[in-house]
Design a protein around this motif. Structure first.
Motif, PDB file in Angstrom:
ATOM      1  N   ASP A  36     -60.172  42.008 -24.294  1.00 28.08           N
ATOM      2  CA  ASP A  36     -61.046  40.935 -24.779  1.00 28.08           C
ATOM      3  C   ASP A  36     -60.377  40.028 -25.808  1.00 28.08           C
ATOM      4  OD1 ASP A  36     -60.874  42.735 -26.831  1.00 28.08           O
ATOM      5  OD2 ASP A  36     -63.028  42.906 -27.185  1.00 28.08           O
ATOM      6  N   ARG A  37     -59.056  40.187 -25.961  1.00 28.01           N
ATOM      7  CA  ARG A  37     -58.367  39.345 -26.948  1.00 28.01           C
ATOM      8  C   ARG A  37     -58.579  37.869 -26.651  1.00 28.01           C
ATOM      9  NH1 ARG A  37     -52.031  39.904 -28.830  1.00 28.01           N
ATOM     10  NH2 ARG A  37     -51.880  37.948 -29.985  1.00 28.01           N
ATOM     11  N   ARG A  85     -62.289  36.662 -27.138  1.00 32.65           N
ATOM     12  CA  ARG A  85     -62.720  36.527 -28.526  1.00 32.65           C
ATOM     13  C   ARG A  85     -62.062  35.332 -29.214  1.00 32.65           C
ATOM     14  NH1 ARG A  85     -61.303  40.734 -31.525  1.00 32.65           N
ATOM     15  NH2 ARG A  85     -59.915  41.602 -29.963  1.00 32.65           N
ATOM     16  N   ILE A  86     -60.802  35.068 -28.852  1.00 34.32           N
ATOM     17  CA  ILE A  86     -60.129  33.902 -29.433  1.00 34.32           C
ATOM     18  C   ILE A  86     -60.804  32.612 -28.959  1.00 34.32           C
ATOM     19  CG2 ILE A  86     -57.998  32.539 -29.332  1.00 34.32           C
ATOM     20  CD1 ILE A  86     -56.425  35.134 -29.602  1.00 34.32           C
ATOM     21  N   ALA A  91     -63.915  32.286 -27.974  1.00 31.95           N
ATOM     22  CA  ALA A  91     -65.237  32.182 -28.609  1.00 31.95           C
ATOM     23  C   ALA A  91     -65.102  31.560 -29.993  1.00 31.95           C
ATOM     24  CB  ALA A  91     -65.884  33.564 -28.696  1.00 31.95           C
TER      25      ALA A  91
END
Lengths: 134, 561
Positions: free
Chosen positions: A20-21, A24-25, A27
């Protein structure tokens, strides 16, 4: 005069993949760009994503995938949106998606696939130009 | 304490250094320095030069010592690579158990010295291939394992008596380990002789890799069950591989990787002690797993600091007496997140440098990424080049001729000290919060990693950090790379296979054995023996994991960004 509302975007992680790196970046970049952001968190089924998108009244869904299951999960999400009459929500995707699959995904209605190396600025700009409040 | 340098020389060094700096300032007054700011990939600022003054309090042998001696800065074994090389252990898994078995045979034939298994997403999350949640995922990023039969097919014809097996598995780790034990016993092996590793590190899952099933507390309880069972039943098995790799892949800095990993190790040690276990009985079976990223010296310093820190933690904090408890033995994987889809052949070079850093840092075991791993799981050809990369470092480059060749470098020693100091500060902060479990509940490591990842991405986008082929030296035409395709038929075939087993097995025995798992989970009894029985009755992975989920509940991602 009526104040134009902000663009509402959902960043979604379909499937069991935990990478999910990127999601999340993205987002965070959307938030910094002034969009309203809904992040689903991990391990969502296409059904859960579509339901949440409708409930949250988002203008766009960004699907993130690394582990190879995009060929089922992305089209399934688009199909469900159509079934629910919510196919005016723009769908884009990003992650590890081979070139061969990008054509297929575009054909079934994914508006854009962002591949590795794309800058956050490019992605934000694309959203600004292609997504309007519904 | 015997200091490395005679303290009298520092006056002279200071004068000479000042003189040199003044000369440089003059040079850079007419044309500027190449970069405004020189920093590591983790953004740690690096000086123009390092001198004995940077390590003037260094104490030899106290801070360095000899390999195999406390505090192990220079290596855990006295002989290191003069005795035997690191284990070349390529992480592999694709498609069906039979597909992966073929890849294993290929790698062993080409000189690999250990096995390492990658599982597909449903297996990693404790679901069978026929689960609705598993649609589209079977065999995609690893091998699909539903039953004991799959485990048998996976290791068919491989010499598990001679080479050890590592399995990257977390929430269902006790079940997969039970399957491995059952498979080996069916082959006639005594479980006391089985050697290998399960990753079984749930704390880093909550903060980084994100394959989770039950909440943190019961997760740690199941891990402690494996630790306890291992001491008595499978003494040659590494029951936890405490992993920084995924923390780094999720975007942490090198220091954060170091600190969070060792803080996880502290939490597992505390949990095992609360169980009433003696630290010297279990600590020697803890192993570690680190990332080797792009910044060459930062990585070498990290590995050296990790060894010294763990030795201190074990000896001083937990009063371990057995020197084997002080050892930080580790596996390394080169940084998947550093690979680029653009000009993918450059990934061979990146991986070579990262592998070299791991070797100069004294790793016990190494996986080198394949050039195409940024696009899909590797083809056989790409995996072979990655294995050859290790063999060239080992047998052609000469770097394994002497132990810790960079020991004594002013820069490397200074960086080692600095990383240790900064990582201990983070560990202190975690201790103040009440330990790693409490810190995870507060989302502290998650937020720190998210911040670091975002900062790094901004640096790349702003051209402060170069990524060759991505933000510099970009080419419009790409050299095409062959990418593996997993047969979509696999999902159907695997479901059929599992259904066949379900039809043939004794369902009464399955029900009974699952009932025993449930009882063990609900009470204080160690769950491991009941798990071995359950998988021997051909209960599926998901059937067992459903018992965990029903008893302990399911953890939901807080979605921190």
């Amino acid at each position: 005069m009526k104040q134009k509302r902000k663009v509402r975007v959902m960043v979604a992680k379909p499937g069991l993949d935990g990478h999910d790196r990127g999601a999340r970046i993205i987002a965070r970049a959307y938030r910094d760009a002034g969009f309203e952001v809904v992040y689903t968190g991990l391990h969502q089924t296409p059904e859960e994503i579509v339901e949440a998108a409708i409930q949250e009244d988002v203008d766009m869904i960004g699907l993130s995938s690394l582990a190879g299951a995009h060929k089922y999960l992305f089209p399934r999400t688009v199909e469900l949106l159509r079934e629910k009459g919510a196919d005016d929500i723009v769908v884009c995707g990003g992650g590890i998606v081979p070139d061969e699959d990008i054509e297929m995904l575009k054909e079934i209605g994914i508006k854009k696939i962002f591949t590795p190396g794309t800058t956050l600025e490019e992605i934000v700009k694309w959203v600004e130009e292609n997504v309007k409040p519904r | 304490m015997p200091l490395t340098f005679d303290q009298k020389v520092f006056g002279d060094i200071r004068k000479a250094y000042k003189r040199w700096q003044e000369r440089l300032d003059k040079v850079f007054s007419t044309r500027s320095e190449r970069l405004e700011r020189f920093s590591t990939v983790s953004d740690m600022v690096i000086n123009r030069i390092y001198t004995p003054s940077d390590i003037k309090d260094q104490d030899f042998p106290g801070d360095l010592g000899f390999p195999g001696e406390y505090p192990f800065t220079r290596g855990v074994q006295p002989s290191m690579y003069r005795g035997r090389l690191w284990t070349m252990r390529m992480f592999a898994g694709l498609g069906s158990p039979t597909d992966t078995n073929q890849r294993f045979h290929h790698l062993v034939k080409e000189g690999q010295t250990g096995l390492s298994t990658a599982f597909d997403m449903p297996t990693l999350m404790g679901y069978d291939t026929d689960s609705p949640k598993a649609r589209g995922e079977a065999g995609k990023c690893g091998v699909a394992i539903d039953t004991l039969k799959d485990m048998e097919d996976l290791f068919e014809g491989l010499p598990i008596e001679e080479i050890t097996t590592s399995m990257t598995i977390n929430p269902p780790a006790p079940v997969i380990w039970a399957m491995y034990i059952a498979m080996a016993e069916k082959r006639g092996m005594d479980r006391k002789r089985i050697g290998g590793t399960i990753q079984n590190d749930m704390l880093k899952e909550f903060v980084a890799q994100k394959t989770f099933m039950c909440p943190p507390k019961p997760s740690v309880r199941l891990i402690t069950d494996t630790v306890e069972f291992g001491i008595k039943q499978v003494p040659r098995w590494n029951t936890i591989s405490i992993s920084g790799y995924h923390i780094r892949e999720a975007g942490s800095t090198a220091v954060q990787e170091l600190a969070f990993t060792l803080a996880d190790g502290i939490a597992y040690t505390e949990a095992a002690r609360e169980r009433g276990l003696n630290v010297d009985d279990f600590a020697p079976r803890f192993s570690f797993f680190f990332n080797s990223h792009l910044d060459f010296f930062e990585e070498i310093a990290k590995f050296r600091a990790a060894r010294r820190m763990w030795a201190k933690i074990m000896k001083e904090r937990f009063k371990a007496q057995d020197p084997r408890s002080w050892w930080l033995r580790f596996h390394t994987q080169t940084a998947g997140c550093s690979l680029t889809a653009q000009q993918a052949y450059n990934n061979v070079v990146r991986t070579s440098l990262q592998a070299l850093a791991a070797v100069l840092g004294g790793t016990q075991s190494l996986h080198t990424n394949s050039l195409d791993e940024v696009l899909a799981i590797p083809t056989e050809e790409a995996a072979t080049i990655a294995l050859r990369t290790q063999q060239i470092i080992a047998e052609e480059s000469g770097v394994a001729n002497t132990i810790d060749p960079l020991g004594g470098s002013y820069f490397v020693e200074r960086l080692t000290n600095q990383m240790e100091e900064e990582a201990f500060e983070i560990i202190q902060r975690i201790d103040d919060m009440g330990g790693m479990l409490a810190a995870i509940e507060k989302n502290y490591p998650q937020q720190e990693i998210a911040d670091a990842a975002y900062h790094y991405q901004r640096q790349i986008d702003g051209n402060e950090k170069t990524v060759v082929g991505v933000n510099k030296y970009v080419m419009s035409e790409e050299i095409p790379v062959e990418v593996i395709e997993i047969d979509e038929e696999l999902e159907r075939l695997q479901i059929e296979k599992t259904n066949r087993i379900k039809n043939e097995r004794d369902n009464r025995r399955v029900k009974e054995s699952l009932g025993k798992v449930g009882e063990a989970c609900a009470g204080d009894e160690n769950t491991m023996e009941s798990l071995v029985e359950a998988v021997k009755s051909h209960a599926t992975l998901q059937e067992v994991c459903d018992v965990f989920r029903e008893t302990f509940g399911v953890y939901r991602d807080p979605g921190v960004y």
